[in-house]
Design an enzyme around this catalytic site. Structure first.
Site, mmCIF file in Angstrom:
data_model
loop_
_atom_site.group_PDB
_atom_site.id
_atom_site.type_symbol
_atom_site.label_atom_id
_atom_site.label_comp_id
_atom_site.label_asym_id
_atom_site.label_seq_id
_atom_site.Cartn_x
_atom_site.Cartn_y
_atom_site.Cartn_z
ATOM 1 N N LYS A 1 7.046 5.940 69.372
ATOM 2 C CA LYS A 1 7.327 5.322 70.557
ATOM 3 C C LYS A 1 6.203 5.704 71.544
ATOM 4 C CE LYS A 1 11.459 2.743 71.023
ATOM 5 N NZ LYS A 1 12.695 2.477 71.872
ATOM 6 N N LYS B 1 9.564 -1.436 58.621
ATOM 7 C CA LYS B 1 11.299 -1.887 59.045
ATOM 8 C C LYS B 1 10.945 -3.257 60.006
ATOM 9 C CE LYS B 1 13.047 0.032 62.648
ATOM 10 N NZ LYS B 1 13.472 1.136 63.693
ATOM 11 N N LYS C 1 12.416 -6.031 66.534
ATOM 12 C CA LYS C 1 12.124 -6.849 67.547
ATOM 13 C C LYS C 1 10.988 -6.659 67.937
ATOM 14 C CE LYS C 1 15.563 -4.338 69.540
ATOM 15 N NZ LYS C 1 17.099 -4.172 70.080
HETATM 16 P P1 TYM Z 1 18.608 -0.097 68.178
HETATM 17 O O1 TYM Z 1 19.085 -0.635 69.719
HETATM 18 O O2 TYM Z 1 17.211 0.229 67.910
HETATM 19 O O3 TYM Z 1 19.530 -0.675 66.956
HETATM 20 C C1 TYM Z 1 20.861 -0.854 66.886
HETATM 21 C C2 TYM Z 1 21.281 -0.666 65.589
HETATM 22 O O4 TYM Z 1 20.692 -1.726 64.476
HETATM 23 C C3 TYM Z 1 20.228 -0.836 63.496
HETATM 24 N N1 TYM Z 1 19.125 -1.393 63.016
HETATM 25 C C4 TYM Z 1 18.856 -1.557 61.830
HETATM 26 N N2 TYM Z 1 19.408 -1.443 60.619
HETATM 27 C C5 TYM Z 1 19.040 -1.938 59.498
HETATM 28 N N3 TYM Z 1 17.738 -2.304 59.316
HETATM 29 C C6 TYM Z 1 16.804 -2.504 60.536
HETATM 30 N N4 TYM Z 1 15.750 -3.050 60.358
HETATM 31 C C7 TYM Z 1 17.531 -1.910 61.705
HETATM 32 N N5 TYM Z 1 17.081 -2.101 62.857
HETATM 33 C C8 TYM Z 1 17.903 -1.516 63.712
HETATM 34 C C9 TYM Z 1 20.032 0.643 64.213
HETATM 35 O O5 TYM Z 1 20.093 1.559 63.179
HETATM 36 C C10 TYM Z 1 21.185 0.901 64.864
HETATM 37 O O6 TYM Z 1 22.293 1.242 64.295
HETATM 38 N N6 TYM Z 1 19.111 4.854 69.673
HETATM 39 C C11 TYM Z 1 19.993 3.676 69.097
HETATM 40 C C12 TYM Z 1 20.991 3.130 70.142
HETATM 41 C C13 TYM Z 1 22.111 4.386 70.595
HETATM 42 C C14 TYM Z 1 23.130 4.768 69.917
HETATM 43 C C15 TYM Z 1 23.687 5.613 70.571
HETATM 44 C C16 TYM Z 1 23.501 4.562 68.417
HETATM 45 C C17 TYM Z 1 22.016 4.903 71.698
HETATM 46 N N7 TYM Z 1 23.088 6.042 71.678
HETATM 47 C C18 TYM Z 1 24.951 6.440 70.050
HETATM 48 C C19 TYM Z 1 24.490 5.220 67.907
HETATM 49 C C20 TYM Z 1 25.129 6.274 68.788
HETATM 50 C C21 TYM Z 1 18.897 2.599 68.989
HETATM 51 O O7 TYM Z 1 17.819 2.492 69.449
HETATM 52 O O8 TYM Z 1 19.350 1.574 68.252
#
Ligand code: TYM
Length: 332
Positions: A112, A195, A198
């Site tokens: 990022k 991957k 969005k």
């Molecule tokens: P984020 O917002 O990018 O994604 C949210 C959830 O979706 C999953 N995900 C995917 N799973 C499978 N294939 C994909 N292509 C894919 N894209 C996204 C992510 O693995 C996630 O489970 N840092 C985290 C948010 C966060 C969080 C937390 C998660 C903040 N605090 C505490 C767990 C516990 C994030 O950016 O997810």
């Protein structure tokens, strides 16, 4: 006692990756009887620039996405991060526990921030310490996520371990990542090595939870594949990233396994498999986008759900933060 926590960033639309890697699994596990806390991490989203009006809208839309995916706010706690100040308070303490070197090794930071690290926000660098605080301020034991969050969860364990060692306590639990199911890493429909995200410039690379039936069907029909028919065993997908991705998606939508899908579809060409996949995806996803749109017509109701969830979350977080303050020697 087990407790589940997970978070999703309100930073634009939700994709099929978010649905299969997170939302659908949250909904499916609701009958386990384990207390579950789900957070719209608006403070994480703003580690990169967010237009204020869009951030507010994306937070409500994400909440609508949870509910439309089947997460029931009467059974799980749904709230946005910024309404529970204990996250930020514990994050500061973790900023003082975590080491610069740990943060520098995070692949998401490297991706990022890109080449211009000097110009990235300090918040983006500290992102994983806030994430550890999200989880540990509830003493959560299980964190269901997609594969891409694995490294952050290892860091969460490192922070908990170092805190416990530094202060000579057994206070924070060592959290278990829960990365299960057929689609923990949904890939781009245009490139099986990337991957689904969005932020991909091509909308054809992803299925959005707001896509209508036609868009979903078109994207699957045009998804990149190879010319071979499907193999009848999982081994046969090893070198076929695009084919594997579509089979994983099918298995996850159906709540079955890759083996079961191939037992049925092995030998069939994509011209037969893709329409079946499109049908399955439309049947499951089209009602979600409809329900999201309906919920978004009443933003006050969504805000009330988030406010109520925040109160429930705060009731759990407050005593844990208070004990943390005592442990580190902060006078109250
Ligand atoms: P984020 O917002 O990018 O994604 C949210 C959830 O979706 C999953 N995900 C995917 N799973 C499978 N294939 C994909 N292509 C894919 N894209 C996204 C992510 O693995 C996630 O489970 N840092 C985290 C948010 C966060 C969080 C937390 C998660 C903040 N605090 C505490 C767990 C516990 C994030 O950016 O997810």
């Amino acid at each position: 006692t087990p407790r589940v926590f997970s978070g999703i960033q309100p930073s634009g639309g939700l994709t099929l990756g978010n649905y299969l890697g997170a939302l659908k699994r949250f909904a499916d596990s609701q009958n386990s009887g384990v207390q579950s806390i789900y957070c719209m991490v608006d403070m994480h989203a703003m580690t990169v620039w967010q237009d204020p009006a869009k951030l507010a809208r994306a937070t409500r839309e994400l909440c609508a996405g949870f509910i439309a995916s089947g997460v029931d706010p009467d059974r799980s706690i749904l709230f946005n991060q910024s309404q529970v100040a204990e996250h930020a308070q514990l994050a500061w303490i973790f900023n003082c526990v975590a080491r610069m070197g740990w943060m520098k090794r995070m692949t998401q930071w490297k991706d990022k921030a890109g080449k211009n690290q000097e110009n990235a926000s300090l918040g983006l660098f500290a992102y994983p310490a806030l994430m550890a605080a999200d989880i540990l301020v509830y003493h959560a034991t299980h964190v269901p996520v997609g594969e891409d969050q694995k490294q952050h969860l290892e860091l969460t364990r490192d922070i908990a371990t170092k805190f416990n060692n530094d202060f000579g306590v057994e206070f924070f639990p060592i959290t278990e990542p829960v990365i299960e199911g057929a689609a923990t890493r949904v890939m781009s429909l245009r490139d099986g090595t990337k991957k689904m995200s969005k932020s991909d410039p091509s909308d054809m690379s992803r299925i959005n939870l707001t896509d209508d039936a036609d868009a979903i069907a078109t994207k699957i029909r045009k998804a990149r594949t190879d010319p071979e028919p499907l193999p009848s065993e999982a081994d046969g997908l090893a070198e076929r990233a695009e084919a594997r991705n579509l089979v994983n998606i099918y298995a996850a939508l159906e709540n079955s396994s890759v083996e079961a899908v191939l037992a049925e579809m092995g030998g069939k060409p994509f011209s037969e498999f893709k329409p079946r996949l499109a049908e399955l995806a439309v049947a499951q996803l089209a009602p979600i986008s409809g329900e999201m749109a309906r919920l978004m017509q009443d933003p006050a109701e969504i805000d009330a759900i988030l406010r109520h969830g925040a109160e429930q979350a705060r009731a759990i977080a407050q005593p844990i933060l208070a004990r943390t303050y005592d442990i580190v020697g902060m006078v109250r």
